[in-house]
Enzyme design. Structure first.
Site, PDB file in Angstrom:
ATOM      1  N   THR A  25       0.831  -1.207   0.000  1.00  0.00           N
ATOM      2  CA  THR A  25       0.000   0.000   0.000  1.00  0.00           C
ATOM      3  C   THR A  25       0.864   1.256   0.000  1.00  0.00           C
ATOM      4  O   THR A  25       0.458   2.299  -0.534  1.00  0.00           O
ATOM      5  CB  THR A  25      -0.956   0.036   1.207  1.00  0.00           C
ATOM      6  OG1 THR A  25      -0.207  -0.129   2.416  1.00  0.00           O
ATOM      7  CG2 THR A  25      -1.998  -1.065   1.100  1.00  0.00           C
ATOM      8  N   ILE A 102       1.311 -10.219  -4.265  1.00  0.00           N
ATOM      9  CA  ILE A 102       1.412 -10.861  -5.580  1.00  0.00           C
ATOM     10  C   ILE A 102       1.939  -9.907  -6.646  1.00  0.00           C
ATOM     11  O   ILE A 102       1.887 -10.205  -7.828  1.00  0.00           O
ATOM     12  CB  ILE A 102       0.032 -11.406  -6.022  1.00  0.00           C
ATOM     13  CG1 ILE A 102      -1.004 -10.276  -6.095  1.00  0.00           C
ATOM     14  CG2 ILE A 102      -0.442 -12.501  -5.076  1.00  0.00           C
ATOM     15  CD1 ILE A 102      -2.364 -10.698  -6.623  1.00  0.00           C
ATOM     16  N   ASP A 103       2.510  -8.762  -6.213  1.00  0.00           N
ATOM     17  CA  ASP A 103       2.867  -7.704  -7.153  1.00  0.00           C
ATOM     18  C   ASP A 103       4.293  -7.756  -7.683  1.00  0.00           C
ATOM     19  O   ASP A 103       4.653  -7.001  -8.583  1.00  0.00           O
ATOM     20  CB  ASP A 103       2.617  -6.332  -6.510  1.00  0.00           C
ATOM     21  CG  ASP A 103       3.207  -6.234  -5.106  1.00  0.00           C
ATOM     22  OD1 ASP A 103       4.403  -6.540  -4.926  1.00  0.00           O
ATOM     23  OD2 ASP A 103       2.465  -5.867  -4.175  1.00  0.00           O
ATOM     24  N   HIS A 118       1.165 -16.416  -2.123  1.00  0.00           N
ATOM     25  CA  HIS A 118      -0.088 -16.329  -2.878  1.00  0.00           C
ATOM     26  C   HIS A 118       0.136 -16.149  -4.371  1.00  0.00           C
ATOM     27  O   HIS A 118      -0.778 -15.744  -5.091  1.00  0.00           O
ATOM     28  CB  HIS A 118      -0.956 -15.201  -2.312  1.00  0.00           C
ATOM     29  CG  HIS A 118      -1.372 -15.438  -0.897  1.00  0.00           C
ATOM     30  ND1 HIS A 118      -1.623 -14.426   0.017  1.00  0.00           N
ATOM     31  CD2 HIS A 118      -1.582 -16.605  -0.215  1.00  0.00           C
ATOM     32  CE1 HIS A 118      -1.961 -14.952   1.178  1.00  0.00           C
ATOM     33  NE2 HIS A 118      -1.940 -16.271   1.066  1.00  0.00           N
ATOM     34  N   CYS A 129      -2.904 -25.510 -22.740  1.00  0.00           N
ATOM     35  CA  CYS A 129      -1.603 -25.957 -23.266  1.00  0.00           C
ATOM     36  C   CYS A 129      -0.427 -25.570 -22.384  1.00  0.00           C
ATOM     37  O   CYS A 129       0.697 -26.005 -22.622  1.00  0.00           O
ATOM     38  CB  CYS A 129      -1.387 -25.415 -24.683  1.00  0.00           C
ATOM     39  SG  CYS A 129      -1.005 -23.647 -24.756  1.00  0.00           S
ATOM     40  N   CYS A 149      -4.402 -21.078 -28.595  1.00  0.00           N
ATOM     41  CA  CYS A 149      -4.941 -22.435 -28.714  1.00  0.00           C
ATOM     42  C   CYS A 149      -6.413 -22.491 -28.303  1.00  0.00           C
ATOM     43  O   CYS A 149      -7.070 -23.526 -28.481  1.00  0.00           O
ATOM     44  CB  CYS A 149      -4.122 -23.416 -27.867  1.00  0.00           C
ATOM     45  SG  CYS A 149      -4.542 -23.407 -26.099  1.00  0.00           S
ATOM     46  N   THR A 187       1.174  -6.573   7.878  1.00  0.00           N
ATOM     47  CA  THR A 187       0.173  -7.633   7.794  1.00  0.00           C
ATOM     48  C   THR A 187      -0.606  -7.723   9.088  1.00  0.00           C
ATOM     49  O   THR A 187      -0.039  -7.603  10.183  1.00  0.00           O
ATOM     50  CB  THR A 187       0.816  -8.998   7.489  1.00  0.00           C
ATOM     51  OG1 THR A 187      -0.198 -10.011   7.547  1.00  0.00           O
ATOM     52  CG2 THR A 187       1.931  -9.343   8.453  1.00  0.00           C
ATOM     53  N   SER A 188      -1.912  -7.924   8.964  1.00  0.00           N
ATOM     54  CA  SER A 188      -2.769  -8.066  10.139  1.00  0.00           C
ATOM     55  C   SER A 188      -2.806  -9.507  10.635  1.00  0.00           C
ATOM     56  O   SER A 188      -3.406  -9.797  11.667  1.00  0.00           O
ATOM     57  CB  SER A 188      -4.186  -7.592   9.811  1.00  0.00           C
ATOM     58  OG  SER A 188      -4.672  -8.266   8.671  1.00  0.00           O
ATOM     59  N   ILE A 228       5.866   1.218   7.605  1.00  0.00           N
ATOM     60  CA  ILE A 228       6.963   0.260   7.425  1.00  0.00           C
ATOM     61  C   ILE A 228       8.042   0.812   6.507  1.00  0.00           C
ATOM     62  O   ILE A 228       9.223   0.536   6.666  1.00  0.00           O
ATOM     63  CB  ILE A 228       6.427  -1.091   6.908  1.00  0.00           C
ATOM     64  CG1 ILE A 228       7.522  -2.142   7.000  1.00  0.00           C
ATOM     65  CG2 ILE A 228       5.874  -0.972   5.483  1.00  0.00           C
ATOM     66  CD1 ILE A 228       7.028  -3.559   6.882  1.00  0.00           C
TER      67      ILE A 228
END
Length: 237
Positions: A25, A102-103, A118, A129, A149, A187-188, A228
């Site tokens: 964030t 996931i960035d 994640h 494929c 495909c 992180t919570s 952070i």
């Protein structure tokens, strides 16, 4: 600069960082759980529902509309926290980053040993494929992205109802078990099973950097309730 934190870092040789959405964030990537008014105008189901395996299968058009709008922040850049962690790794003090994000921003900052619990938006594969496609392809596509495909292309992200990759999970567990310092940040600790990984740490240098209390606040050796990026970046976000 937090003196207590820096003293712990100086004494440590096997630091592991465990991070969540709060790290991203600060690079301008919104936490999808922080649903805004625009969300309610566009979607009538919760984001956790849209980001589930069953919803992906049942309503792929809506899934990809949400995914492009909320999950693909491809212009975001690493912040001071990402950069400091990469420096600590180069100095031989940090052994791994374990992230729920996931960035790919940790890798963009230079971190090399990153366990992405994640998955990552930067890896996408045809379900038919197996062909690989990058995140920009998904961003530029319309409707349900398809391979030449004919197969549907699925992002390599762990959706609700899907299991974590066992190889990634095992690597993260081993890194945390072998750490002499664990920094938990942004992180919570409410998303399971990822949140349970911090319980594998048995050392005496557990640091929590988070604006809100978490379930490990009571047993942390140092709790810092600040940005952070500012904390790890030495005053710069």
């Amino acid at each position: 600069m937090n003196q207590g934190l820096e003293e712990m870092i100086a004494r440590s040789e096997r630091i592991v960082f465990f991070g969540g959405a709060g790290v991203s964030t600060e690079s301008g990537i919104p936490d999808f759980r922080s649903v805004d008014g625009l969300y309610h105008q566009s979607y009538d189901v919760p984001p956790e529902t849209i980001l589930s395996h069953s919803f992906f299968v049942r309503e792929p058009e809506t899934f990809f509309r949400f995914y492009r709008e909320k999950m693909l922040a491809l212009d975001a850049q690493p912040n001071a926290a990402h950069r400091r962690l990469a420096v600590l790794e180069r100095e031989g003090k940090l052994t791994a980053v374990v992230t729920q994000n996931i960035d790919g921003l940790h890798q963009a900052a230079g971190s090399r040993r990153v366990f992405e619990l994640h998955g990552s938006v930067h890896r996408n594969h045809c379900q038919k494929c197996g062909a690989f496609f990058d995140a920009q392809f998904i961003k530029n596509s319309e409707g349900v992205p398809r391979c030449p495909c004919g197969g549907i292309i699925k992002p390599d992200v762990v959706l609700y109802e899907e299991a974590l990759d066992q190889g990634v999970l095992q690597g993260a567990v081993e890194a945390i078990m072998n750490a002499d310092m664990l920094i938990v940040g942004g992180t919570s600790l409410v998303v399971w099973p990822a949140a349970a990984l911090v319980d594998y740490y048995r050392g005496d240098r557990l640091v929590l950097i988070n604006r809100e209390p978490t379930r490990v606040s009571g047993r942390a050796d140092l709790v810092i309730t600040d940005s952070i990026g500012v904390v790890l970046g030495g005053g710069q976000s």
